[in-house]
Design a protein around this motif. Structure first.
Motif, PDB file in Angstrom:
ATOM      1  N   SER B  36      29.117  38.573  38.237  1.00 18.56           N
ATOM      2  CA  SER B  36      28.350  38.717  39.472  1.00 18.56           C
ATOM      3  C   SER B  36      28.408  37.420  40.262  1.00 18.56           C
ATOM      4  O   SER B  36      28.770  36.367  39.742  1.00 18.56           O
ATOM      5  CB  SER B  36      26.907  39.063  39.155  1.00 18.56           C
ATOM      6  N   GLU B  37      28.057  37.494  41.519  1.00 17.98           N
ATOM      7  CA  GLU B  37      28.101  36.308  42.375  1.00 17.98           C
ATOM      8  C   GLU B  37      27.253  35.189  41.790  1.00 17.98           C
ATOM      9  O   GLU B  37      27.644  34.014  41.838  1.00 17.98           O
ATOM     10  CB  GLU B  37      27.625  36.673  43.780  1.00 17.98           C
ATOM     11  N   ALA B  38      26.112  35.554  41.240  1.00 14.94           N
ATOM     12  CA  ALA B  38      25.240  34.538  40.644  1.00 14.94           C
ATOM     13  C   ALA B  38      25.938  33.860  39.472  1.00 14.94           C
ATOM     14  O   ALA B  38      25.921  32.629  39.351  1.00 14.94           O
ATOM     15  CB  ALA B  38      23.934  35.189  40.185  1.00 14.94           C
ATOM     16  N   GLU B  39      26.576  34.668  38.620  1.00 14.17           N
ATOM     17  CA  GLU B  39      27.268  34.088  37.467  1.00 14.17           C
ATOM     18  C   GLU B  39      28.435  33.212  37.910  1.00 14.17           C
ATOM     19  O   GLU B  39      28.650  32.121  37.375  1.00 14.17           O
ATOM     20  CB  GLU B  39      27.766  35.218  36.548  1.00 14.17           C
ATOM     21  N   LEU B  40      29.186  33.707  38.869  1.00 12.52           N
ATOM     22  CA  LEU B  40      30.320  32.924  39.355  1.00 12.52           C
ATOM     23  C   LEU B  40      29.850  31.589  39.929  1.00 12.52           C
ATOM     24  O   LEU B  40      30.490  30.554  39.717  1.00 12.52           O
ATOM     25  CB  LEU B  40      31.088  33.708  40.419  1.00 12.52           C
ATOM     26  N   SER B  41      28.737  31.623  40.658  1.00 14.05           N
ATOM     27  CA  SER B  41      28.278  30.376  41.267  1.00 14.05           C
ATOM     28  C   SER B  41      27.860  29.380  40.179  1.00 14.05           C
ATOM     29  O   SER B  41      28.005  28.175  40.356  1.00 14.05           O
ATOM     30  CB  SER B  41      27.132  30.645  42.240  1.00 14.05           C
ATOM     31  N   GLU B  42      27.377  29.907  39.056  1.00 15.77           N
ATOM     32  CA  GLU B  42      27.087  29.009  37.925  1.00 15.77           C
ATOM     33  C   GLU B  42      28.385  28.473  37.329  1.00 15.77           C
ATOM     34  O   GLU B  42      28.558  27.271  37.146  1.00 15.77           O
ATOM     35  CB  GLU B  42      26.306  29.765  36.854  1.00 15.77           C
ATOM     36  N   GLN B  43      29.307  29.398  37.040  1.00 10.45           N
ATOM     37  CA  GLN B  43      30.587  29.020  36.430  1.00 10.45           C
ATOM     38  C   GLN B  43      31.283  27.911  37.211  1.00 10.45           C
ATOM     39  O   GLN B  43      31.785  26.956  36.636  1.00 10.45           O
ATOM     40  CB  GLN B  43      31.518  30.231  36.391  1.00 10.45           C
ATOM     41  N   PHE B  44      31.324  28.071  38.526  1.00  7.85           N
ATOM     42  CA  PHE B  44      32.066  27.118  39.341  1.00  7.85           C
ATOM     43  C   PHE B  44      31.169  26.003  39.880  1.00  7.85           C
ATOM     44  O   PHE B  44      31.643  25.112  40.601  1.00  7.85           O
ATOM     45  CB  PHE B  44      32.760  27.834  40.509  1.00  7.85           C
ATOM     46  N   SER B  45      29.884  26.080  39.548  1.00 12.55           N
ATOM     47  CA  SER B  45      28.931  25.072  40.014  1.00 12.55           C
ATOM     48  C   SER B  45      28.931  24.938  41.538  1.00 12.55           C
ATOM     49  O   SER B  45      29.008  23.829  42.074  1.00 12.55           O
ATOM     50  CB  SER B  45      29.227  23.706  39.392  1.00 12.55           C
ATOM     51  N   VAL B  46      28.860  26.069  42.199  1.00  7.68           N
ATOM     52  CA  VAL B  46      28.736  26.058  43.659  1.00  7.68           C
ATOM     53  C   VAL B  46      27.644  27.053  44.030  1.00  7.68           C
ATOM     54  O   VAL B  46      27.125  27.766  43.173  1.00  7.68           O
ATOM     55  CB  VAL B  46      30.055  26.453  44.348  1.00  7.68           C
ATOM     56  N   SER B  47      27.320  27.077  45.300  1.00  6.85           N
ATOM     57  CA  SER B  47      26.270  27.996  45.731  1.00  6.85           C
ATOM     58  C   SER B  47      26.818  29.406  45.853  1.00  6.85           C
ATOM     59  O   SER B  47      28.031  29.627  45.856  1.00  6.85           O
ATOM     60  CB  SER B  47      25.714  27.562  47.078  1.00  6.85           C
ATOM     61  N   ARG B  48      25.900  30.331  45.971  1.00  5.00           N
ATOM     62  CA  ARG B  48      26.321  31.716  46.069  1.00  5.00           C
ATOM     63  C   ARG B  48      27.117  31.955  47.351  1.00  5.00           C
ATOM     64  O   ARG B  48      28.078  32.728  47.357  1.00  5.00           O
ATOM     65  CB  ARG B  48      25.091  32.633  46.046  1.00  5.00           C
ATOM     66  N   SER B  49      26.759  31.295  48.435  1.00  2.00           N
ATOM     67  CA  SER B  49      27.477  31.520  49.695  1.00  2.00           C
ATOM     68  C   SER B  49      28.944  31.134  49.554  1.00  2.00           C
ATOM     69  O   SER B  49      29.824  31.817  50.079  1.00  2.00           O
ATOM     70  CB  SER B  49      26.834  30.733  50.832  1.00  2.00           C
ATOM     71  N   THR B  50      29.187  30.035  48.857  1.00  2.00           N
ATOM     72  CA  THR B  50      30.571  29.598  48.673  1.00  2.00           C
ATOM     73  C   THR B  50      31.349  30.635  47.866  1.00  2.00           C
ATOM     74  O   THR B  50      32.489  30.980  48.218  1.00  2.00           O
ATOM     75  CB  THR B  50      30.602  28.241  47.965  1.00  2.00           C
ATOM     76  N   VAL B  51      30.713  31.128  46.810  1.00  2.00           N
ATOM     77  CA  VAL B  51      31.370  32.177  46.029  1.00  2.00           C
ATOM     78  C   VAL B  51      31.652  33.388  46.899  1.00  2.00           C
ATOM     79  O   VAL B  51      32.753  33.957  46.870  1.00  2.00           O
ATOM     80  CB  VAL B  51      30.481  32.587  44.831  1.00  2.00           C
ATOM     81  N   ARG B  52      30.676  33.756  47.707  1.00  2.00           N
ATOM     82  CA  ARG B  52      30.866  34.924  48.563  1.00  2.00           C
ATOM     83  C   ARG B  52      32.045  34.740  49.512  1.00  2.00           C
ATOM     84  O   ARG B  52      32.839  35.661  49.713  1.00  2.00           O
ATOM     85  CB  ARG B  52      29.590  35.203  49.364  1.00  2.00           C
ATOM     86  N   GLU B  53      32.158  33.554  50.087  1.00  2.00           N
ATOM     87  CA  GLU B  53      33.288  33.312  50.985  1.00  2.00           C
ATOM     88  C   GLU B  53      34.608  33.456  50.238  1.00  2.00           C
ATOM     89  O   GLU B  53      35.587  33.999  50.769  1.00  2.00           O
ATOM     90  CB  GLU B  53      33.164  31.929  51.628  1.00  2.00           C
TER      91      GLU B  53
END
Lengths: 242, 242
Positions: B36-53
DNA sequence: TGTTTTTCATTTGTCAGACAATTAAAAGTC
DNA sequence: GACTTTTAATTGTCTGACAAATGAAAAACA
């Protein structure tokens, strides 16, 4: 000709689609600056994040580039051959790998396409391309080449053959076909004997270009196609047996 | 074979690139669900918006699809022929329109590519494709067809010709070449006389398929290419005179 | 028990506001 | 005039919030 992708429900996709249409239909011209994200979010009555997601979609297709700072912004990008090449290759590769294409169908398509540049290639081949082809042919004779290296050399050889036609549009269209075969070919393990056979075909291809012998080139490509299919069929049969 | 687009400076582009590599290289398989976006943002240590982009970039290339709700998320998308077609067409069209390609080069490439499916088309053409070609030919005889409609019918005719080869990979590769010519052809105003001449070539092409006459098909395509270039050259010359 | 309805947790979509980083023009300084 | 500093504009990133969708589980019902 509008709204090429309009079944999308999210705002960012809709906005991206609108801007994309503006570019494709020429209302936004190359190097023109788009309104800033703040202005766009006002224009479309959405938040800046939504605009940003739309812009990222366009950036992914190399339709725009962005620049930070004052007088920065998003600019309509001039699609370079290089960008178009890599997009074409990515798409073609995924199409082949995800749709379990019959390898015969792929081979048939590839060699049919290569055949299309035989007359032009024979007429216009320059020393530049011939020397690349000779170099790759020489590489291929080295017995300690891994399968991956062999295939990469094979692709380089055929790309250079295509380039002989001296027609960049033709080269662009054929790049996808030649490159996308790479992963499929990598599945085949080449014995020393099959490499030798392919090498002889490659040598014949170079000769046909040197002597501008169109029938020889066409015949050689046909034999190469047939032999590739034979090899693939054998590999698949062996795998099924196990 | 990694980091296909690594010169990018933004995080979202880097992350998109990493995920793209995972898909292209098969570590993520079709229909697999991404974190999920939340998990990805943790994995990559970035915010959710960055993951979404990043995800929107991948969605723009039809590499993923997203679904809302519980058990929703981002899934690796199976690239359909339809998706691949439209991406190919968009890219090809922009490449031609943005790089002021010489129209002769484009015509040459197009007809060379079409020539590549002549043998297969003659051997395998089915009644289905022939009827499409006859229908479009009939449309083209109508004198009140606008230039745009004429060109669209022309494209439909040639696409159907390509489909005669019954090879989806070949059709895919040629779609870009045939469709991208449309905007270029639209620039040319077709007089009644030039339409009649093209129609006669189209009729000959249908005949060649019906009688499986490969040389006739190749000759006809060559004449069509030559005539297209003549028309384009005349239009350009007239425009320069003004 | 079997079926329908309701609730609920999860996930994406959208928004608002903030600050950092970058950049080129403008202003200031010598 | 050449150099430095300031400044305003713009994208990049982060945080936190709420809406909308959606399928699973729980509850209600027959």
């Amino acid at each position: 000709m509008k709204n090429t992708q309009n079944d999308a429900t999210d705002l960012s996709a809709q906005i991206a689609s609108k801007i994309r249409d503006s570019i494709v239909e020429g209302r936004l011209i190359v190097n023109e600056r788009l309104p800033s994200e703040a202005e766009l979010s006002e224009q479309f009555s959405v938040s800046r994040s939504t605009v940003r997601e739309a812009l990222k979609r366009l950036a992914a297709q190399s339709l725009i580039r962005t620049q930070r700072g004052a007088f920065g912004g998003a600019f309509v990008n001039k699609l370079s051959y290089q960008d178009a090449y890599s997009q074409n290759i990515t798409t073609s590769t995924l199409l082949l790998s995800m749709n379990d294409i019959n390898i015969d169908v792929a081979c048939e398509a590839r060699f049919a396409l290569e055949r299309s540049c035989v007359p032009l290639a024979c007429a216009r081949r320059s020393e530049e391309q011939l020397s690349v082809m000779r170099r790759e042919l020489h590489r291929q004779t080295s017995p300690d080449l891994s399968d991956e290296e062999w295939c990469a050399s094979d692709v380089a050889f055929h790309r250079s053959f295509v380039d002989c036609a001296q027609n960049p549009v033709l080269s662009y269209q054929l790049t996808g076909a030649v490159e996308a075969m790479l992963p499929l070919m990598n599945m085949i393990t080449f014995t020393a004997r099959s490499r030798a056979k392919i090498i002889s075909h490659h040598a014949a291809l170079i000769t046909s270009l040197e002597t501008q012998d169109i029938p020889l080139a066409e015949r050689t490509l046909g034999e190469l196609a047939e032999y590739s299919m034979q090899l693939a069929a054998k590999v698949l049969a062996d795998r099924d047996k196990k």
